[in-house]
Design an enzyme around this catalytic site. Structure first.
Site, mmCIF file in Angstrom:
data_model
loop_
_atom_site.group_PDB
_atom_site.id
_atom_site.type_symbol
_atom_site.label_atom_id
_atom_site.label_comp_id
_atom_site.label_asym_id
_atom_site.label_seq_id
_atom_site.Cartn_x
_atom_site.Cartn_y
_atom_site.Cartn_z
ATOM 1 C CE LYS A 247 -4.309 1.472 2.099
ATOM 2 N NZ LYS A 247 -5.484 1.063 2.847
ATOM 3 C CD GLU B 104 -19.896 -1.568 7.729
ATOM 4 O OE1 GLU B 104 -20.037 -2.665 7.135
ATOM 5 O OE2 GLU B 104 -18.992 -0.748 7.427
ATOM 6 N NE ARG C 187 -22.981 -3.105 2.633
ATOM 7 C CZ ARG C 187 -21.783 -3.352 2.152
ATOM 8 N NH1 ARG C 187 -20.857 -3.853 2.931
ATOM 9 N NH2 ARG C 187 -21.526 -3.098 0.903
HETATM 10 C C1 LIG Z 1 -19.403 -0.984 3.949
HETATM 11 C C2 LIG Z 1 -18.184 -0.120 4.080
HETATM 12 N N1 LIG Z 1 -17.639 0.083 5.307
HETATM 13 C C3 LIG Z 1 -16.552 0.869 5.425
HETATM 14 C C4 LIG Z 1 -15.986 1.461 4.336
HETATM 15 C C5 LIG Z 1 -14.816 2.397 4.495
HETATM 16 N N2 LIG Z 1 -13.606 1.895 3.846
HETATM 17 C C6 LIG Z 1 -13.220 2.323 2.633
HETATM 18 S S1 LIG Z 1 -11.847 1.580 2.086
HETATM 19 C C7 LIG Z 1 -11.725 0.650 3.478
HETATM 20 C C8 LIG Z 1 -10.590 -0.302 3.628
HETATM 21 C C9 LIG Z 1 -10.506 -1.208 2.489
HETATM 22 O O1 LIG Z 1 -9.397 -2.054 2.625
HETATM 23 P P1 LIG Z 1 -8.936 -2.913 1.398
HETATM 24 O O2 LIG Z 1 -10.104 -3.491 0.714
HETATM 25 O O3 LIG Z 1 -7.904 -3.853 1.878
HETATM 26 O O4 LIG Z 1 -8.323 -1.867 0.394
HETATM 27 P P2 LIG Z 1 -6.957 -1.023 0.503
HETATM 28 O O5 LIG Z 1 -7.364 0.370 0.766
HETATM 29 O O6 LIG Z 1 -6.125 -1.607 1.596
HETATM 30 O O7 LIG Z 1 -6.317 -1.179 -0.820
HETATM 31 C C10 LIG Z 1 -12.762 0.944 4.361
HETATM 32 C C11 LIG Z 1 -12.942 0.333 5.696
HETATM 33 C C12 LIG Z 1 -16.596 1.231 3.088
HETATM 34 N N3 LIG Z 1 -16.130 1.805 1.968
HETATM 35 N N4 LIG Z 1 -17.673 0.439 2.987
#
Ligand SMILES: Cc1ncc(C[n+]2csc(CCOP(=O)(O)OP(=O)(O)O)c2C)c(N)n1
Length: 646
Positions: free
Chosen positions: A282, A367, A395
Site C-alpha cells: 500500500k 457493520e 448495511r
Molecule cells: C461498507 C463499508 N464500510 C466501510 C468502508 C470504508 N472503507 C473504505 S476503504 C476501506 C478499507 C478497504 O481495505 P482494502 O479493501 O484492503 O483496500 P486497501 O485500501 O487496503 O487497498 C474501508 C474500511 C466502506 N467503503 N464500505
C-alpha cells in the site's frame, strides 16, 4: 521530457508496449496520482498500490467488452487514467469534476457504481451469469482488497461463485491493510500464506512455473491443472479458496507486471472461478505513504516532497471530540464498550483503542456483525457504543431492528458523517439515517448543534435505556458557543433559541447554526423569527412544536437529511393532526435524489441549506411577492468540513 502516457491511445495501446514501456507508464501514472491527490485530496495509498495490477488487467483484458469491477472503488485512480481520463484527472473529486469512485455515467469502463465495500464479487458473479444466460463470451474480473474481504457479503459471493462454477476472475489485492491494519482470522490466514518459509519457497516455484507456461494454446489449461495439482494441499495445509471451489493462484508479487499479465492470461484461459492472490504494498512508490499507509489511505492536500499534510483550519473534528468524550465516559463506567467496523481513525475511536484495548473491538468491515455483537454485549449488561458512518450503517438495518430494537437493548449508535460528506459523493453521503431510524419502534434519535451539545448528548445517551442514535456531520468543531444557554438535555425536548413572531424555524443538529445566521438576516429584513433547536428527531418535542406553530402560523423545518422521512415529516404530521387553524409549512432538507460530489458547503447551499438559503425560504413564507436583499454579508455559518477524506 514528454511523457509516454500522454501519447498513448488508452487502454488499447497497452497491448503493444514493451515491458520497459509498461514500467515507464507505471512510473508516470504514479507521479500523476501523487501530484493530483496532493492538490485535490483522495485515496492515495490504496491507488498507488494497484498501479501494476491495473496495467496488467488492462493489458490482458479488453475493457469495456471485458468487465472489470473495483471493490469499494477508492483504489481505481490508475484504472481511470488508463481508460481515457488522463486529461480530466486533475479534476478528481472536485465539484463538476470526475468522481473519486467508479461511476457508470463517467465512463463505459466503469461497470458499476461502487463506494461501499465487499460488493465486487457479487456484482461480478451477477454479470458473469448474465453473460452465460445471453450466450456471450467476455471475461469478468473483480479486484477486492484483503480489508474488503472481511465483509460478509464477499464470503457469501465466494461461496455461491464456487458452487456455480462459472468463469470469473477474482483478484485478491492483499496489502495487509484495511484503512488501519487488517483484522481477524482471515488476515492471519493470508499472512501465513505470505510469510511461512516453506510457502515462500512454493510461491517462488509457482512464479517460475507460471512464467514458463505458454500464453496461448491448448497446453495452457493442462499446465494450470498440473500447477494446481503440484501445489494444492501439498504446501498449503488448508486451501480455503480451493475448498470453496476456486482455482487459487498465488500468492504472487503484485508489482511484477509480466508475472501479473501471465497469471491473468492463465486465469482467463483456465475458465471457472479463479482467485489470483496478489501481494502488494500500500502506498507503493511514494515513501511517506509506504511508511504510513494508514495516514495516506485518505488524505487532504499535502506537500509532495515532505509528505506533510496541509491542514487548512486546524480545528478539531467532531469525530475526535466524540472519541475523547467516550474515553472519558469509559473511565467512569467499566460497562462502556466501543465498537468500530474498520474505522478506528475516522470515527475517533483510536483514542479508546489505546486507552481500553480490552473493551474495544474493531470487527473489520462488518457493520452487521458490529451491531449484533453489540446486542450480545448489551444483553449481558454492557453499554456498547457502535461508532459507524451514517452511510455504512445502512448495511446493518435489519440488525438494528431485529437484534437491538426488538430486544429493547441499550446500544448507543454514534452515527458519524451524517448528512452530506462532500468530495466522496453519493455513495458516502449519509442522508437517510433519520428516515430509517425514526421508523424503528423504541429508537431515540438525537442530533447536536455543536461539539458542546455532542458531548452532553453522548452522556445522556449513555445513561438512558433502549437503543439510541446520535447523528453528527462531517464537520469541525465551532470553538466558541454560538448559542450561549445550553441547558441539560431532557428526553424528547427541544430548545427555544430565538423567540420571534413572524416565522418559526425548527432546525436539527448541524442546521441550527446556519439557521441562527438566517434569523439575523431576516432581522435585517424587518422580520422576527423564532428558532427552535429540535435536539431530538425522535421523539420530537410536540408541545414546543405546537406552541411555536400556533404563535407564528408559519413553520420552516431545516435538517441535513433526506426530506422524505425526516424531522419535517414528523412536524407536519403534528401540525396537520393537532392544529385547527391554518399553518403554512415548508421543509428544507436533502432532496429525493443522489447528491453529487464536491465541497460540503457548496452541496449544502445547492440544497438551500445555507444561512442565505434558509433566510430566503423563511422570507418567501412571510412575503411571497417580495425579494430578499442580496447584499447580506453571510458569515461562514456552516462549520467548514474537516480536511481529508471520508
Ligand atoms: C461498507 C463499508 N464500510 C466501510 C468502508 C470504508 N472503507 C473504505 S476503504 C476501506 C478499507 C478497504 O481495505 P482494502 O479493501 O484492503 O483496500 P486497501 O485500501 O487496503 O487497498 C474501508 C474500511 C466502506 N467503503 N464500505
Amino acid at each position: 521530457m514528454a511523457r509516454l502516457l500522454d501519447s498513448l491511445d488508452l487502454p488499447k495501446a497497452l497491448k503493444h508496449l514493451t515491458l520497459g514501456q509498461l514500467q515507464q507508464v507505471a512510473g508516470e501514472i504514479r507521479e500523476e496520482i501523487i501530484d493530483t491527490v496532493s492538490k485535490t485530496g483522495g485515496h492515495l495509498a490504496s491507488s498507488l498500490g494497484v498501479v501494476e495490477l491495473a496495467l496488467a488487467i488492462h493489458t490482458v483484458l479488453d475493457s469495456p467488452y471485458d468487465k472489470v469491477i473495483w471493490d469499494v472503488g477508492h483504489q481505481a485512480y490508475a484504472h481511470k487514467i488508463l481508460t481515457g481520463r488522463l486529461n480530466e484527472f486533475s479534476s478528481l473529486r472536485q465539484y463538476g469534476g470526475i468522481s473519486g469512485f467508479p461511476r457508470t455515467d463517467e465512463s463505459p469502463h466503469d461497470i458499476y457504481n461502487t463506494g461501499h465495500s465487499s460488493t465486487s464479487i457479487s456484482i461480478a458473479l451477477g454479470i458473469a451469469k448474465a453473460r452465460d444466460l445471453k450466450d456471450e463470451n467476455y471475461s469478468v474480473l473483480a479486484v477486492i482488497g484483503d480489508g474488503s474481504l472481511t465483509g460478509g457479503m464477499a464470503f457469501e459471493a465466494l461461496n455461491h461463485a464456487g458452487q456455480l462454477g462459472t468463469s470469473l476472475i477474482v483478484v485478491l489485492n492483499d496489502n495487509e491493510m484495511s484503512i488501519s491494519r487488517n483484522v481477524g482470522g482471515l488476515a492471519s490466514y493470508l499472512s501465513r500464506i505470505r510469510t511461512e518459509p516453506h510457502l515462500l519457497k512454493a510461491r517462488r516455484r509457482l512464479e517460475r512455473i507460471i512464467k514458463n507456461i505458454p500464453i496461448i494454446g491448448k497446453d495452457v489449461s493442462e499446465s494450470v491443472r498440473k500447477l494446481k495439482g503440484s501445489l494444492k494441499y501439498l504446501v498449503i495445509p488448508s486451501m480455503l479458496f480451493e475448498d470453496l471451489g476456486f482455482t487459487y493462484l498465488g500468492p504472487l508479487d503484485g508489482h511484477d507486471i509480466p508475472l501479473l499479465i501471465r497469471t491473468i492470461q492463465q486465469a482467463k484461459a483456465k475458465g471457472g472461478p479463479v482467485l489470483i492472490h496478489a501481494v502488494t504494498k500500500k502506498g507503493k512508490g511514494y515513501p511517506p505513504a509506504e511508511k504510513d499507509p494508514r495516514a495516506f489511505h485518505g488524505v487532504g492536500k499535502f506537500h509532495v516532497p515532505s509528505g506533510k499534510m496541509l491542514v487548512s483550519n486546524g480545528s478539531r473534528s467532531l469525530s475526535e471530540i466524540f472519541g475523547e468524550a467516550v474515553v472519558k465516559a469509559a473511565s467512569k463506567d467499566p460497562r462502556i464498550i466501543a465498537i468500530t467496523a474498520a474505522m478506528p481513525d475516522g470515527t475517533g475511536l483510536n483514542a479508546f483503542m489505546k486507552a481500553y484495548p480490552n473493551r474495544f473491538f474493531d470487527v473489520g468491515i462488518a457493520e452487521q456483525h458490529a451491531v449484533t455483537m453489540a446486542g450480545g454485549l448489551a444483553s449481558q449488561g454492557f453499554i456498547p457504543v457502535v461508532a459507524v458512518y451514517s452511510t455504512f450503517l445502512q448495511r446493518a438495518y435489519d440488525q438494528i431492528v431485529h437484534d437491538i430494537a426488538l430486544q429493547g437493548l441499550h446500544v448507543v449508535f454514534a452515527v458519524d458523517r451524517a448528512g452530506l460528506v462532500g468530495e466522496d459523493g453519493p455513495t458516502h453521503h449519509g442522508n437517510l439515517d433519520i428516515a430509517f431510524l425514526r421508523s424503528i419502534p423504541g429508537m431515540t434519535v438525537m442530533a447536536p448543534m455543536d461539539e458542546h451539545e455532542l458531548v452532553s448528548m453522548l452522556d445522556f445517551a449513555l445513561h438512558m435505556q433502549g437503543p439510541c442514535a446520535l447523528r453528527y456531520p462531517r464537520s469541525s468543531a465551532m470553538g466558541k458557543k454560538k448559542v450561549k444557554a445550553c441547558p441539560p438535555i431532557e428526553y424528547g425536548r427541544g430548545l427555544l433559541v430565538e423567540n420571534g413572531k413572524d416565522v418559526a424555524i425548527i432546525a436539527l443538529g448541524s442546521m441550527v447554526d446556519p439557521s441562527l445566521d438566517a434569523v439575523g438576516i431576516l432581522r435585517q429584513e424587518g422580520l422576527s423569527a423564532t428558532l427552535v433547536n429540535a435536539r431530538f428527531a425522535k421523539p420530537v418535542d410536540e408541545s414546543l412544536i405546537l406552541e411555536v406553530s400556533r404563535k407564528c402560523k408559519k413553520v420552516l423545518v431545516v435538517e441535513e437529511a433526506s426530506t422524505i422521512g425526516g424531522l419535517g415529516n414528523a412536524v407536519s404530521d403534528i401540525i396537520c393532526n393537532k392544529i385547527q387553524e391554518k399553518v403554512d409549512f415548508a421543509h428544507l432538507g436533502i432532496p429525493d435524489d443522489f447528491v453529487t460530489h464536491g465541497p460540503r458547503e457548496i452541496l449544502l447551499a445547492e440544497c438551500g441549506l445555507s444561512a442565505m438559503g434558509i433566510a430566503e425560504a423563511a422570507f418567501r413564507m412571510c412575503k411571497p411577492r417580495g425579494a430578499i436583499s442580496l447584499a447580506h454579508e453571510v458569515s461562514q455559518s456552516v462549520a467548514s468540513s474537516v480536511e481529508g477524506v471520508t
